[in-house]
Motif scaffolding. Structure first.
Motif, PDB file in Angstrom:
ATOM      1  N   ALA A 128     106.435  52.912 -17.383  1.00 47.94           N
ATOM      2  CA  ALA A 128     105.356  53.476 -18.196  1.00 47.94           C
ATOM      3  C   ALA A 128     104.711  52.367 -19.027  1.00 47.94           C
ATOM      4  O   ALA A 128     105.317  51.335 -19.304  1.00 47.94           O
ATOM      5  N   MET A 129     103.465  52.600 -19.437  1.00 48.17           N
ATOM      6  CA  MET A 129     102.778  51.654 -20.305  1.00 48.17           C
ATOM      7  C   MET A 129     103.361  51.734 -21.711  1.00 48.17           C
ATOM      8  O   MET A 129     103.645  52.818 -22.211  1.00 48.17           O
ATOM      9  N   VAL A 130     103.536  50.580 -22.357  1.00 41.67           N
ATOM     10  CA  VAL A 130     104.003  50.515 -23.736  1.00 41.67           C
ATOM     11  C   VAL A 130     103.011  49.665 -24.519  1.00 41.67           C
ATOM     12  O   VAL A 130     102.710  48.531 -24.140  1.00 41.67           O
ATOM     13  N   ILE A 131     102.494  50.232 -25.606  1.00 44.52           N
ATOM     14  CA  ILE A 131     101.545  49.525 -26.464  1.00 44.52           C
ATOM     15  C   ILE A 131     102.040  49.610 -27.900  1.00 44.52           C
ATOM     16  O   ILE A 131     102.425  50.685 -28.363  1.00 44.52           O
ATOM     17  N   ILE A 132     102.021  48.491 -28.607  1.00 47.43           N
ATOM     18  CA  ILE A 132     102.339  48.458 -30.024  1.00 47.43           C
ATOM     19  C   ILE A 132     101.109  47.974 -30.772  1.00 47.43           C
ATOM     20  O   ILE A 132     100.512  46.947 -30.414  1.00 47.43           O
ATOM     21  N   THR A 133     100.693  48.740 -31.789  1.00 42.99           N
ATOM     22  CA  THR A 133      99.546  48.354 -32.614  1.00 42.99           C
ATOM     23  C   THR A 133      99.962  48.288 -34.066  1.00 42.99           C
ATOM     24  O   THR A 133     100.997  48.843 -34.460  1.00 42.99           O
ATOM     25  N   ASP A 134      99.140  47.622 -34.881  1.00 40.07           N
ATOM     26  CA  ASP A 134      99.389  47.671 -36.312  1.00 40.07           C
ATOM     27  C   ASP A 134      98.844  48.980 -36.867  1.00 40.07           C
ATOM     28  O   ASP A 134      98.350  49.837 -36.122  1.00 40.07           O
ATOM     29  N   ARG A 135      98.902  49.168 -38.177  1.00 38.36           N
ATOM     30  CA  ARG A 135      98.491  50.436 -38.782  1.00 38.36           C
ATOM     31  C   ARG A 135      97.007  50.705 -38.606  1.00 38.36           C
ATOM     32  O   ARG A 135      96.555  51.853 -38.700  1.00 38.36           O
ATOM     33  N   ASN A 136      96.236  49.670 -38.340  1.00 37.47           N
ATOM     34  CA  ASN A 136      94.798  49.833 -38.166  1.00 37.47           C
ATOM     35  C   ASN A 136      94.386  49.991 -36.709  1.00 37.47           C
ATOM     36  O   ASN A 136      93.196  50.084 -36.406  1.00 37.47           O
ATOM     37  N   GLY A 137      95.358  49.978 -35.796  1.00 36.61           N
ATOM     38  CA  GLY A 137      95.047  50.156 -34.383  1.00 36.61           C
ATOM     39  C   GLY A 137      94.791  48.863 -33.628  1.00 36.61           C
ATOM     40  O   GLY A 137      94.358  48.903 -32.475  1.00 36.61           O
ATOM     41  N   ILE A 138      95.076  47.726 -34.250  1.00 31.33           N
ATOM     42  CA  ILE A 138      94.908  46.438 -33.574  1.00 31.33           C
ATOM     43  C   ILE A 138      96.132  46.195 -32.684  1.00 31.33           C
ATOM     44  O   ILE A 138      97.267  46.257 -33.154  1.00 31.33           O
ATOM     45  N   VAL A 139      95.897  45.910 -31.405  1.00 30.62           N
ATOM     46  CA  VAL A 139      96.981  45.773 -30.436  1.00 30.62           C
ATOM     47  C   VAL A 139      97.802  44.514 -30.728  1.00 30.62           C
ATOM     48  O   VAL A 139      97.247  43.421 -30.893  1.00 30.62           O
ATOM     49  N   GLU A 140      99.120  44.682 -30.789  1.00 29.01           N
ATOM     50  CA  GLU A 140     100.028  43.560 -31.018  1.00 29.01           C
ATOM     51  C   GLU A 140     100.865  43.226 -29.791  1.00 29.01           C
ATOM     52  O   GLU A 140     101.324  42.103 -29.646  1.00 29.01           O
ATOM     53  N   TYR A 141     101.068  44.228 -28.923  1.00 33.09           N
ATOM     54  CA  TYR A 141     101.911  44.000 -27.738  1.00 33.09           C
ATOM     55  C   TYR A 141     101.561  45.018 -26.663  1.00 33.09           C
ATOM     56  O   TYR A 141     101.259  46.181 -26.958  1.00 33.09           O
ATOM     57  N   VAL A 142     101.575  44.558 -25.404  1.00 29.64           N
ATOM     58  CA  VAL A 142     101.503  45.461 -24.251  1.00 29.64           C
ATOM     59  C   VAL A 142     102.489  44.954 -23.210  1.00 29.64           C
ATOM     60  O   VAL A 142     102.749  43.752 -23.115  1.00 29.64           O
ATOM     61  N   PHE A 184     101.241  48.059 -18.464  1.00 29.24           N
ATOM     62  CA  PHE A 184      99.921  48.277 -19.045  1.00 29.24           C
ATOM     63  C   PHE A 184      98.877  47.445 -18.311  1.00 29.24           C
ATOM     64  O   PHE A 184      97.772  47.917 -18.019  1.00 29.24           O
ATOM     65  N   GLU A 185      99.218  46.200 -18.018  1.00 26.80           N
ATOM     66  CA  GLU A 185      98.291  45.324 -17.303  1.00 26.80           C
ATOM     67  C   GLU A 185      97.992  45.870 -15.910  1.00 26.80           C
ATOM     68  O   GLU A 185      96.854  45.827 -15.440  1.00 26.80           O
ATOM     69  N   ILE A 186      99.028  46.431 -15.261  1.00 23.32           N
ATOM     70  CA  ILE A 186      98.850  46.981 -13.916  1.00 23.32           C
ATOM     71  C   ILE A 186      97.933  48.199 -13.944  1.00 23.32           C
ATOM     72  O   ILE A 186      97.024  48.345 -13.120  1.00 23.32           O
ATOM     73  N   ASP A 187      98.148  49.101 -14.919  1.00 23.81           N
ATOM     74  CA  ASP A 187      97.415  50.369 -14.942  1.00 23.81           C
ATOM     75  C   ASP A 187      96.008  50.249 -15.487  1.00 23.81           C
ATOM     76  O   ASP A 187      95.124  51.036 -15.115  1.00 23.81           O
ATOM     77  N   THR A 188      95.754  49.293 -16.414  1.00 27.15           N
ATOM     78  CA  THR A 188      94.432  49.211 -17.043  1.00 27.15           C
ATOM     79  C   THR A 188      93.598  48.038 -16.558  1.00 27.15           C
ATOM     80  O   THR A 188      92.377  48.045 -16.718  1.00 27.15           O
ATOM     81  N   GLY A 189      94.252  47.024 -16.000  1.00 29.82           N
ATOM     82  CA  GLY A 189      93.521  45.844 -15.562  1.00 29.82           C
ATOM     83  C   GLY A 189      93.364  44.799 -16.639  1.00 29.82           C
ATOM     84  O   GLY A 189      92.926  43.675 -16.363  1.00 29.82           O
ATOM     85  N   TYR A 190      93.704  45.134 -17.886  1.00 33.86           N
ATOM     86  CA  TYR A 190      93.622  44.169 -18.981  1.00 33.86           C
ATOM     87  C   TYR A 190      94.896  43.343 -19.042  1.00 33.86           C
ATOM     88  O   TYR A 190      95.997  43.885 -18.998  1.00 33.86           O
ATOM     89  N   GLU A 201      93.947  39.394 -23.101  1.00 32.76           N
ATOM     90  CA  GLU A 201      92.632  40.022 -23.257  1.00 32.76           C
ATOM     91  C   GLU A 201      92.658  41.190 -24.244  1.00 32.76           C
ATOM     92  O   GLU A 201      91.643  41.493 -24.875  1.00 32.76           O
ATOM     93  N   ILE A 202      93.805  41.841 -24.396  1.00 37.12           N
ATOM     94  CA  ILE A 202      93.858  43.058 -25.197  1.00 37.12           C
ATOM     95  C   ILE A 202      94.481  42.837 -26.570  1.00 37.12           C
ATOM     96  O   ILE A 202      94.111  43.503 -27.547  1.00 37.12           O
ATOM     97  N   ILE A 203      95.432  41.894 -26.684  1.00 33.60           N
ATOM     98  CA  ILE A 203      96.106  41.666 -27.969  1.00 33.60           C
ATOM     99  C   ILE A 203      95.097  41.104 -28.971  1.00 33.60           C
ATOM    100  O   ILE A 203      94.345  40.172 -28.675  1.00 33.60           O
TER     101      ILE A 203
END
Length: 619
Positions: free
Chosen positions: A282-296, A300-306, A310-312
């Motif tokens: 499954a995709m795993v994404i960690i963001t800070d409290r403001n929604g800024i991506v810190e980890y994928v 996630f790269e396979i399913d979204t192409g990012y 590019e996303i962090i």
């Protein structure tokens, strides 16, 4: 249980064999063996060089022990060893002054054998205090700098009379150790023995039994070294040096344990968790409290192409499509902002512009004080599943229309047999849909929930009328018969080709979060999400409606009951969603006129006050 029994039980439960296997590892014994060899070699050349080497080794170990605890405190290291580290800082500081004051060192104006021996005793007192006071400090829980200061004040109080010449004589030239010095060493040994007993009796949350043998060995070796320090006459004797070598081993045992608990074990756990996340399907994404991506993770790269690069550092809304309702996004941010888990579906966009559905569970990540640091989202690409579900739900699909019609006919049949609960199934379905919408469930899943709600009580059709319409208390045998209605319903409808798992939802609508429900005693996430929602909706309508064995209690009382059962009878996430949607649910119930009291069901329920018999259901 007496103290003696508790002592014996804890002593026998310790992992002695595991400790012995650990202590024979080369990574454990090679460093202290090399240190001891270096001290013996230096001592053979010159006692002062050997003494300097031994003391510098133990001072270094003590200070690294402290520094490691100071740095790992915020990471949740073992509180007892961290508290001990604060004491060992001052033990190391006093031992360094002892080294500088040693006879023939010439580094301090008040140096000499007596001064050095007196400072040594001060260091041993602080060492004993460290073992005896640290458990108390852990219980009280002062900040780390306060613990450090407490030991520092004790060290200063002991050093002041030595510097001012008011400390008892500990060594006499030409005679050796004074009676006071020898007696002080034996008192230190006695208190170290007391510390050993305390370690055995410590609660598990302070120091696991698997690690206590190492601390006991350290204390035992310390006692042996103190015994050697009572035997020498000449401060330059090998007996004195042997005590210093044993001191190296005693310090090393505690230092190695601290490394194991505060660094090695957390690192290995983190490494295993990292491997799980990296290899998760499954995709795993960690963001800070403001929604800024810190980890994928790679999925996630396979399913979204990012790619991660590019996303962090970018906001997670880069994935959102124009088809995503703003209301669901607003609900999601409010829910996780309150520190609660949110579950639902997103209509997102890949890097190449194609749309996809993902099923998400988003939770807050908190620090040791409970403050939200960031959010973690577990996402699954369910695009194909949604396409199939949407096809099956197509309003033009004749099979679905026929199935819905058949279900409505069954409900009409049931309500004609039990007029008192007429409309109950539809009201439960309406409440369940409001809760499901608040939780962000897709329309396809909500339709399956609606149909399950319509027929959730169809198993009552096999309950005799005299029991179903009994206004008084049910007998135990009658209640056992009533409790079979979820299974009866399941057996009745399991052969129908529903596009949703309606039979499983109906079967589990009387299961409870803590496993106290029926018919299977399922608990927690084993209960289908739709059944979790249905059970809360069922109780809300049952309590707020009139019954032959009690008057209508009202929707306010109904909400009190589900909140009381949060985490026991009901899913915490479902109750939270129901409470957020309270106004809409109240409006639904207010639209129903108060029902006329007619002979009805004597159905009991644990969550329904005023029922005619204790049970685990509501309707």
């Amino acid at each position: 249980m007496t103290v003696v029994q508790h002592f014996r039980e804890n002593l026998s439960a310790m992992a002695w064999h595991a400790t012995h296997r650990r202590l024979v590892r080369p990574l454990f014994w090679v460093p202290p063996v090399l240190l001891s060899a270096a001290v013996i070699g230096a001592d053979a050349y010159n006692f002062l060089i050997g003494h300097i080497t031994a003391e510098l080794f133990t001072v270094s170990i003590a200070w690294v022990f402290f520094a490691m605890g100071w740095k790992t405190n915020l990471l949740g290291g073992n509180r007892l060893l961290i508290a001990m580290g604060c004491g060992f800082f001052w033990v190391g500081a006093i031992d360094l002054i002892h080294l500088m004051a040693y006879q023939d060192m010439g580094l301090l104006p008040f140096g000499g054998a007596n001064a050095a021996s007196s400072i040594w005793i001060a260091g041993r007192i602080v060492l004993v205090a460290t073992f005896l006071i640290s458990p108390l400090l852990v219980r009280i829980g002062p900040k780390l700098w306060v613990q450090w200061t407490i030991y520092g004040l004790l060290a200063a109080a002991l050093m002041a009379p030595i510097f001012t010449g008011h400390f008892p004589v500990t060594y006499v030239e030409g005679i050796g150790q004074s009676t006071f010095k020898i007696a002080a060493e034996y008192v230190v040994m006695a208190f170290l023995a007391v510390a050993m007993a305390m370690i055995v009796l410590l609660p598990e949350d302070m120091l696991p039994k698997t690690h206590r043998p190492v601390v006991l060995y350290s204390l035992f070796v310390t006692i042996m070294s103190e015994l050697l320090f009572t035997r020498y006459v000449d401060v330059f004797s090998f007996i004195n040096m042997s005590g210093h070598i044993m001191k190296i081993w005693a310090f090393w045992l505690l230092f190695d344990l601290s490394v194991q608990i505060n660094l090695t074990d957390p690192f290995l756990t983190l490494k295993r968790l990292s491997q799980v996340i990296e290899q998760a399907p499954a995709m795993v994404i960690i963001t800070d409290r403001n929604g800024i991506v810190e980890y994928v993770n790679p999925q996630f790269e396979i399913d979204t192409g990012y790619t991660a690069s590019e996303i962090i550092g970018r906001h997670v809304d880069i994935l959102q499509s124009a088809e995503m309702p703003a209301q669901i996004l607003d609900t999601m941010w409010k829910t996780i902002g309150r520190g609660e888990m949110w579950r639902g579906y997103f209509r997102n966009v890949r890097k190449d512009g194609s749309l996809y559905w993902d099923k998400s569970s988003i939770s807050p990540i908190r620090d040791e004080r409970g403050r939200i640091l960031s959010y973690v989202a577990i996402k699954e690409d369910v695009t194909q599943k949604r396409q199939v579900e949407e096809f099956l739900l197509d309003s033009e699909n004749a099979t679905t229309k026929m199935l819905t019609g058949a279900i409505e006919a069954m409900v009409e049949l049931l309500e004609s047999r039990d007029p008192y609960t007429g409309g109950h199934s539809r009201k439960v379905g309406a409440i369940a849909q409001v809760i499901a919408q608040e939780m962000g469930l897709p329309s396809v899943q909500m339709e399956g929930l609606r149909l399950a709600a319509m027929i959730h009580d169809i198993g009552k059709i096999k309950v005799p009328m005299d029991i179903l319409n009994k206004p008084g208390k049910l007998t135990p045998n009658e209640f056992e018969l009533i409790k079979e209605h979820p299974r009866t319903a399941y057996e009745t409808i399991k052969g129908i080709p529903f596009p949703w798992d309606v039979p499983a939802i109906v079967l589990a609508h009387h299961e409870r979060w803590d496993g106290s429900g029926y018919p299977n005693g399922w608990a927690g996430e084993k209960i289908p999400l739709e059944a979790q929602i249905l059970s809360v909706a069922d109780v809300l309508d049952a309590i707020s409606s009139h019954r032959p064995y009690r008057e209508r209690l009202g929707i306010a009382r109904a909400f009190e009951e589900i909140e009381k059962g949060r985490g026991t009878s009901f899913s915490p996430a479902v109750v939270a969603a129901a409470l957020r949607a309270r106004q809409r649910i109240e409006a639904l119930q207010a639209g129903h006129a108060e029902q006329r009291a007619v002979p009805g069901t004597g159905m009991p329920g644990a969550s329904v006050p005023g029922t005619n018999m204790p049970g685990t259901g509501s309707e």
